[in-house]
Enzyme design. Structure first.
Site, PDB file in Angstrom:
ATOM      1  N   ASP A 106      -6.275  14.468  -2.554  1.00  9.19           N
ATOM      2  CA  ASP A 106      -5.054  13.852  -3.063  1.00  9.19           C
ATOM      3  C   ASP A 106      -5.360  12.423  -3.544  1.00  9.19           C
ATOM      4  OD1 ASP A 106      -1.822  12.871  -1.716  1.00  9.19           O
ATOM      5  OD2 ASP A 106      -2.375  13.567  -3.717  1.00  9.19           O
ATOM      6  N   ASN A 107      -4.493  11.886  -4.404  1.00  8.81           N
ATOM      7  CA  ASN A 107      -4.502  10.471  -4.770  1.00  8.81           C
ATOM      8  C   ASN A 107      -5.732   9.971  -5.496  1.00  8.81           C
ATOM      9  OD1 ASN A 107      -3.306  10.406  -1.518  1.00  8.81           O
ATOM     10  ND2 ASN A 107      -1.961   9.966  -3.272  1.00  8.81           N
ATOM     11  N   GLU A 139       3.757  11.075  -5.550  1.00  7.51           N
ATOM     12  CA  GLU A 139       4.917  11.714  -4.920  1.00  7.51           C
ATOM     13  C   GLU A 139       6.204  10.910  -5.151  1.00  7.51           C
ATOM     14  OE1 GLU A 139       1.995  11.252  -3.427  1.00  7.51           O
ATOM     15  OE2 GLU A 139       2.152  10.089  -1.607  1.00  7.51           O
ATOM     16  N   ASP A 158      -6.755  13.630   2.447  1.00  9.79           N
ATOM     17  CA  ASP A 158      -5.562  12.833   2.171  1.00  9.79           C
ATOM     18  C   ASP A 158      -5.489  11.623   3.092  1.00  9.79           C
ATOM     19  OD1 ASP A 158      -1.957  13.511   2.076  1.00  9.79           O
ATOM     20  OD2 ASP A 158      -3.234  12.181   0.859  1.00  9.79           O
ATOM     21  N   LYS A 176      -8.585   6.359   1.307  1.00  6.05           N
ATOM     22  CA  LYS A 176      -9.246   6.849   0.080  1.00  6.05           C
ATOM     23  C   LYS A 176     -10.724   6.461   0.037  1.00  6.05           C
ATOM     24  CE  LYS A 176      -5.137   8.086  -0.074  1.00  6.05           C
ATOM     25  NZ  LYS A 176      -4.847   9.392   0.585  1.00  6.05           N
TER      26      LYS A 176
HETATM   27  C1  LIG Z   1      -4.187   7.345   4.589  1.00  7.04           C
HETATM   28  C2  LIG Z   1      -2.770   7.797   4.502  1.00  7.04           C
HETATM   29  C3  LIG Z   1      -2.427   9.048   5.273  1.00  7.04           C
HETATM   30  C4  LIG Z   1      -2.699   9.066   6.755  1.00  7.04           C
HETATM   31  O1  LIG Z   1      -4.097   9.120   7.003  1.00  7.04           O
HETATM   32  C5  LIG Z   1      -4.364   8.513   8.267  1.00  7.04           C
HETATM   33  N1  LIG Z   1      -5.787   8.165   8.292  1.00  7.04           N
HETATM   34  C6  LIG Z   1      -6.395   7.180   7.600  1.00  7.04           C
HETATM   35  N2  LIG Z   1      -7.718   7.199   7.815  1.00  7.04           N
HETATM   36  C7  LIG Z   1      -7.966   8.206   8.655  1.00  7.04           C
HETATM   37  C8  LIG Z   1      -9.159   8.724   9.239  1.00  7.04           C
HETATM   38  N3  LIG Z   1     -10.348   8.186   8.985  1.00  7.04           N
HETATM   39  N4  LIG Z   1      -9.063   9.791  10.067  1.00  7.04           N
HETATM   40  C9  LIG Z   1      -7.841  10.340  10.295  1.00  7.04           C
HETATM   41  N5  LIG Z   1      -6.689   9.912   9.768  1.00  7.04           N
HETATM   42  C10 LIG Z   1      -6.754   8.842   8.960  1.00  7.04           C
HETATM   43  C11 LIG Z   1      -3.405   7.361   8.323  1.00  7.04           C
HETATM   44  O2  LIG Z   1      -3.132   6.995   9.665  1.00  7.04           O
HETATM   45  C12 LIG Z   1      -2.176   7.912   7.608  1.00  7.04           C
HETATM   46  O3  LIG Z   1      -1.235   8.449   8.537  1.00  7.04           O
HETATM   47  N6  LIG Z   1      -2.391   8.017   3.096  1.00  7.04           N
HETATM   48  C13 LIG Z   1      -2.205   6.999   2.252  1.00  7.04           C
HETATM   49  O4  LIG Z   1      -2.493   5.838   2.563  1.00  7.04           O
HETATM   50  C14 LIG Z   1      -1.519   7.272   0.967  1.00  7.04           C
HETATM   51  C15 LIG Z   1      -0.970   6.183   0.243  1.00  7.04           C
HETATM   52  C16 LIG Z   1      -0.246   6.385  -0.929  1.00  7.04           C
HETATM   53  C17 LIG Z   1       0.307   5.228  -1.674  1.00  7.04           C
HETATM   54  C18 LIG Z   1       0.422   5.275  -3.062  1.00  7.04           C
HETATM   55  C19 LIG Z   1       0.971   4.197  -3.771  1.00  7.04           C
HETATM   56  C20 LIG Z   1       1.388   3.078  -3.080  1.00  7.04           C
HETATM   57  F1  LIG Z   1       1.943   2.042  -3.751  1.00  7.04           F
HETATM   58  C21 LIG Z   1       1.265   3.012  -1.686  1.00  7.04           C
HETATM   59  C22 LIG Z   1       0.738   4.095  -0.981  1.00  7.04           C
HETATM   60  C23 LIG Z   1      -0.023   7.696  -1.404  1.00  7.04           C
HETATM   61  C24 LIG Z   1      -0.571   8.762  -0.709  1.00  7.04           C
HETATM   62  O5  LIG Z   1      -0.364  10.046  -1.137  1.00  7.04           O
HETATM   63  C25 LIG Z   1      -1.332   8.572   0.456  1.00  7.04           C
HETATM   64  O6  LIG Z   1      -1.872   9.672   1.062  1.00  7.04           O
HETATM   65 MG   LIG Z   2      -1.750  11.410  -0.257  1.00  6.93          MG
END
Ligand SMILES: C[C@H](C[C@H]1O[C@@H](n2cnc3c(N)ncnc32)[C@H](O)[C@@H]1O)NC(=O)c1cc(-c2ccc(F)cc2)cc(O)c1O
Ligand SMILES: [Mg+2]
Length: 214
Positions: free
Chosen positions: A169-170, A199, A141, A144
């Protein structure tokens, strides 16, 4: 001074949930995100699918990539049998600090290890740092475009075993088209798509479940 969205989510949990009650934490976050402001938690519709897959697998070792505020970490950990462990990886320190507090508020901190850092750096260290031989269940998650490189990394690090379940997810919104192409055309995986919605919206999204065949 301006608060961040994760800080506002934590406040909503502290105000509306019961300490030590994971279900009330989940409900408080969903209520806040439905009625106050959207946030990128997996949410209740996809969260129910996540629950059913976790319950079916009953994993002893779980890896989550992309903790965000800890909503799915609470969902997963509340279903784990005693002695099972969830390792969740979050890149952003400010977000990780909020997630830690939400996980603790839910009372399931003993089942969860929150690791700050990037998946690409941490996956190769899982065996030595956490004594993991392989993961039973993995929830993707995070960014992407990291789904494919990190799945390959998990394979190369020997962290998948015959029957390991990956749930992403997504895969529709924001979308992970390269991941779908990689995993669906790979004879080492058996995949199935679970249609749902982004969501807290009516926008199409879904989860891709893949079983590693070894
Ligand atoms: C990426 C994020 C979730 C978190 O992931 C951490 N992260 C990243 N890369 C790494 C790594 N390589 N290692 C560890 N952590 C890491 C980050 O700091 C965020 O806190 N999730 C999303 O961007 C996300 C976006 C949408 C979304 C959908 C429609 C829209 F119009 C706008 C946004 C829906 C979702 O359901 C998501 O999940
Ligand atoms: Mg997600």
């Amino acid at each position: 001074t301006q608060t961040t969205r994760p800080q506002r989510i934590l406040k909503a949990v502290q105000k509306n949930a019961t300490k030590g009650d994971p279900d009330s934490v989940i409900s408080a976050i969903d209520h806040y995100c439905k009625h106050s402001e959207w946030a990128m938690n997996v949410g209740d519709e996809k969260g129910s699918i996540l629950d059913s897959v976790v319950s079916e697998v009953n994993p002893s070792t779980v890896l989550e990539l992309g903790t965000y505020c800890g909503y799915s970490a609470v969902r997963i950990a509340r279903l784990l049998s005693p002695g099972s462990k969830l390792i969740t990886v979050e890149f952003n320190p400010a977000i990780a600090a909020i997630a830690k507090q939400i996980i603790a508020y839910a009372g399931i901190q003993d089942k969860v290890t929150l690791v700050e850092g990037s998946s690409g750096d941490l996956i190769p260290k899982m065996k030595e740092c956490f004594g993991i031989t392989s993961f039973d269940f993995i929830f993707l998650d995070h960014w992407k475009d990291r789904y494919v490189p990190d799945t390959k990394l998990l394979e190369e690090c020997g962290l998948l075993r015959k029957g390991t379940v990956l749930l992403a997810d997504n895969v529709i919104c924001p979308g992970a088209p390269e991941y779908l192409k990689y995993i669906r055309n790979n004879r080492r995986y058996e995949s199935r798509y679970y249609p749902a919605h982004l969501e807290y919206t009516k926008v199409e999204d879904g989860l891709e479940k893949s079983i590693f065949l070894g």
